[in-house]
Write a protein that holds these residues in place. Structure first.
Motif, PDB file in Angstrom:
ATOM      1  N   ASP A   1       2.844 -12.771  -8.104  1.00  0.00           N
ATOM      2  CA  ASP A   1       3.201 -11.477  -8.690  1.00  0.00           C
ATOM      3  C   ASP A   1       2.386 -10.346  -8.055  1.00  0.00           C
ATOM      4  N   GLY A   2       1.105 -10.608  -7.813  1.00  0.00           N
ATOM      5  CA  GLY A   2       0.265  -9.608  -7.142  1.00  0.00           C
ATOM      6  C   GLY A   2       0.780  -9.304  -5.742  1.00  0.00           C
ATOM      7  N   VAL A   3       1.158 -10.366  -5.012  1.00  0.00           N
ATOM      8  CA  VAL A   3       1.711 -10.190  -3.665  1.00  0.00           C
ATOM      9  C   VAL A   3       3.021  -9.400  -3.749  1.00  0.00           C
ATOM     10  N   ALA A   4       3.838  -9.713  -4.752  1.00  0.00           N
ATOM     11  CA  ALA A   4       5.122  -9.022  -4.912  1.00  0.00           C
ATOM     12  C   ALA A   4       4.915  -7.522  -5.132  1.00  0.00           C
ATOM     13  N   VAL A   5       3.884  -7.161  -5.875  1.00  0.00           N
ATOM     14  CA  VAL A   5       3.588  -5.735  -6.107  1.00  0.00           C
ATOM     15  C   VAL A   5       3.228  -5.065  -4.773  1.00  0.00           C
ATOM     16  N   ALA A   6       2.422  -5.754  -3.961  1.00  0.00           N
ATOM     17  CA  ALA A   6       2.055  -5.210  -2.644  1.00  0.00           C
ATOM     18  C   ALA A   6       3.288  -5.091  -1.749  1.00  0.00           C
ATOM     19  N   LEU A   7       4.138  -6.122  -1.745  1.00  0.00           N
ATOM     20  CA  LEU A   7       5.375  -6.103  -0.943  1.00  0.00           C
ATOM     21  C   LEU A   7       6.278  -4.952  -1.380  1.00  0.00           C
ATOM     22  N   CYS A   8       6.425  -4.804  -2.694  1.00  0.00           N
ATOM     23  CA  CYS A   8       7.239  -3.721  -3.249  1.00  0.00           C
ATOM     24  C   CYS A   8       6.752  -2.382  -2.696  1.00  0.00           C
ATOM     25  N   HIS A   9       5.451  -2.172  -2.733  1.00  0.00           N
ATOM     26  CA  HIS A   9       4.913  -0.897  -2.257  1.00  0.00           C
ATOM     27  C   HIS A   9       5.117  -0.750  -0.741  1.00  0.00           C
ATOM     28  N   SER A  10       5.018  -1.861  -0.013  1.00  0.00           N
ATOM     29  CA  SER A  10       5.192  -1.796   1.450  1.00  0.00           C
ATOM     30  C   SER A  10       6.612  -1.359   1.810  1.00  0.00           C
TER      31      SER A  10
ATOM     32  N   VAL B   1      -3.043  -9.157  -0.831  1.00  0.00           N
ATOM     33  CA  VAL B   1      -3.293  -8.158   0.209  1.00  0.00           C
ATOM     34  C   VAL B   1      -2.289  -8.420   1.321  1.00  0.00           C
ATOM     35  N   VAL B   2      -1.469  -7.414   1.587  1.00  0.00           N
ATOM     36  CA  VAL B   2      -0.405  -7.544   2.575  1.00  0.00           C
ATOM     37  C   VAL B   2      -0.646  -6.520   3.681  1.00  0.00           C
TER      38      VAL B   2
ATOM     39  N   SER C   1      -2.695  -0.457  14.091  1.00  0.00           N
ATOM     40  CA  SER C   1      -1.300  -0.146  13.755  1.00  0.00           C
ATOM     41  C   SER C   1      -0.890  -0.758  12.418  1.00  0.00           C
ATOM     42  N   GLU C   2      -1.748  -1.584  11.833  1.00  0.00           N
ATOM     43  CA  GLU C   2      -1.415  -2.210  10.549  1.00  0.00           C
ATOM     44  C   GLU C   2      -1.968  -1.395   9.382  1.00  0.00           C
ATOM     45  N   ARG C   3      -1.220  -1.467   8.268  1.00  0.00           N
ATOM     46  CA  ARG C   3      -1.649  -0.819   7.032  1.00  0.00           C
ATOM     47  C   ARG C   3      -1.841  -1.897   5.988  1.00  0.00           C
ATOM     48  N   LEU C   4      -2.985  -1.876   5.342  1.00  0.00           N
ATOM     49  CA  LEU C   4      -3.270  -2.885   4.319  1.00  0.00           C
ATOM     50  C   LEU C   4      -2.925  -2.357   2.933  1.00  0.00           C
ATOM     51  N   ILE C   5      -2.203  -3.163   2.181  1.00  0.00           N
ATOM     52  CA  ILE C   5      -1.823  -2.797   0.821  1.00  0.00           C
ATOM     53  C   ILE C   5      -2.325  -3.866  -0.144  1.00  0.00           C
ATOM     54  N   LEU C   6      -3.053  -3.417  -1.151  1.00  0.00           N
ATOM     55  CA  LEU C   6      -3.514  -4.322  -2.209  1.00  0.00           C
ATOM     56  C   LEU C   6      -2.577  -4.186  -3.399  1.00  0.00           C
ATOM     57  N   GLY C   7      -1.966  -5.295  -3.795  1.00  0.00           N
ATOM     58  CA  GLY C   7      -1.089  -5.302  -4.964  1.00  0.00           C
ATOM     59  C   GLY C   7      -1.760  -6.055  -6.096  1.00  0.00           C
ATOM     60  N   ILE C   8      -1.618  -5.538  -7.319  1.00  0.00           N
ATOM     61  CA  ILE C   8      -2.311  -6.153  -8.464  1.00  0.00           C
ATOM     62  C   ILE C   8      -1.378  -6.276  -9.667  1.00  0.00           C
TER      63      ILE C   8
ATOM     64  N   ARG D   1       2.647  -9.289   6.831  1.00  0.00           N
ATOM     65  CA  ARG D   1       2.008 -10.605   6.792  1.00  0.00           C
ATOM     66  C   ARG D   1       1.032 -10.633   5.630  1.00  0.00           C
ATOM     67  N   LEU D   2       0.817 -11.846   5.116  1.00  0.00           N
ATOM     68  CA  LEU D   2      -0.110 -12.006   3.988  1.00  0.00           C
ATOM     69  C   LEU D   2      -1.529 -12.153   4.521  1.00  0.00           C
ATOM     70  N   VAL D   3      -2.425 -11.330   4.013  1.00  0.00           N
ATOM     71  CA  VAL D   3      -3.832 -11.420   4.404  1.00  0.00           C
ATOM     72  C   VAL D   3      -4.591 -12.330   3.436  1.00  0.00           C
ATOM     73  N   GLU D   4      -4.350 -12.119   2.161  1.00  0.00           N
ATOM     74  CA  GLU D   4      -5.039 -12.930   1.139  1.00  0.00           C
ATOM     75  C   GLU D   4      -4.321 -12.764  -0.184  1.00  0.00           C
ATOM     76  N   CYS D   5      -4.340 -13.804  -0.984  1.00  0.00           N
ATOM     77  CA  CYS D   5      -3.883 -13.635  -2.366  1.00  0.00           C
ATOM     78  C   CYS D   5      -4.668 -14.583  -3.256  1.00  0.00           C
ATOM     79  N   GLY D   6      -4.627 -14.318  -4.543  1.00  0.00           N
ATOM     80  CA  GLY D   6      -5.367 -15.157  -5.475  1.00  0.00           C
ATOM     81  C   GLY D   6      -5.366 -14.561  -6.865  1.00  0.00           C
ATOM     82  N   VAL D   7      -6.246 -15.061  -7.694  1.00  0.00           N
ATOM     83  CA  VAL D   7      -6.344 -14.552  -9.065  1.00  0.00           C
ATOM     84  C   VAL D   7      -7.807 -14.336  -9.444  1.00  0.00           C
TER      85      VAL D   7
END
Lengths: 168, 168
Positions: free
Chosen positions: A152-161, A25-26, A7-14, A35-41
């Motif tokens: 910022d990468g997480v924010a892009v993923a959140l925005c898309h979600s 990755v949200v 039921s979850e959808r994974l979104i990668l924000g960059i 929920r946050l799956v992973e983030c980094g640089v």
């Protein structure tokens, strides 16, 4: 294989950069909870040739795509830049990122920085600290992701979600 | 497998563009004589998303690399552009090209357009027709490669063949 419930959808924000590319990755549940799956640089070495640095970015994104197999990817778009030369260089890294996404046949969305800030903070002129704070709040994290590029990468993923326009 | 004699060195020259990328493959004998192996253009559809177009450029270069297995590659560099936006877009395509070359571990050289013109025509401010004419002369062709982008790709390869700094 994905370790997320069906039921979850994974979104990668960059958030692309030649020196530092931030990513997040949200996972978004059908009820809208995230929920946050992973983030980094992904960092590249300033002393290396541009072709090597682009390859490092490409392979970093490839690795994320293979590890998480996201349902959608969102990449920050850039409309203004300091100058033509820096825009050209950034374009190289961004091209490698779009290519990695395209080769995995993952649907791609693009948002400008003001669009991401507007979606996550409520104003297109939010500071980096405000973005970090809202990312922390929305994902119920103990602290804001660090460095700023990761947030910022997480924010892009959140925005898309939040857009709800990505394929279900 | 290469079908070139062992004494020949293959050089792939590329003039990058988002819409049209010109290329030329030139073989250089140890006595300095050059011959044209292949030239042409990779075209992308203006109506397609940028990620798709970048992928088309990448796969076109990948295909050339696999077919010819060049000993060296040379890509035209761009220092000036119309504006930041067009430089960013061109950077995407150029990044995909550098990536394809890097993934094949082929030594890369970069020359600006004036450097290529200076090497092939004798002046950094040569016209496209002059470049086409000199490419035709030096490679003993019945006519200049067409379109201009293909001739420009060949000129980049010729320029690199004259530098003598590429690995032997």
């Amino acid at each position: 294989m994905r370790d997320t419930p069906p039921s979850e959808r994974l979104i990668l924000g960059i958030d692309p950069g030649t020196a530092v590319t931030g990513y997040g990755v949200v996972a978004r549940r059908s009820d809208g909870r995230v929920r946050l799956v992973e983030c980094g640089v992904i960092r590249t070495a300033a002393g290396e040739p541009l072709a090597r640095r682009i390859r490092d970015v490409f392979e970093g994104i490839q690795s994320l795509m293979e590890r998480h197999r996201p349902h959608a990817a969102a990449v920050e778009d850039v409309f203004q830049g300091k100058n033509v030369r820096s825009a050209l260089t950034l374009g190289h890294a961004r091209g490698a990122i779009l290519l990695a996404i395209s080769l995995h046949e993952v649907p791609l969305a693009e948002y400008t920085a003001p669009e991401v800030k507007k979606a996550v903070v409520g104003t297109g002129r939010a500071t980096k600290d405000q973005v970090g704070f809202m990312v922390q709040q929305q994902l119920r994290l103990a602290e804001a992701p660090s460095p700023h590029d990761a947030a910022d990468g997480v924010a892009v993923a959140l925005c898309h979600s939040m857009m709800g326009s990505w394929p279900r």
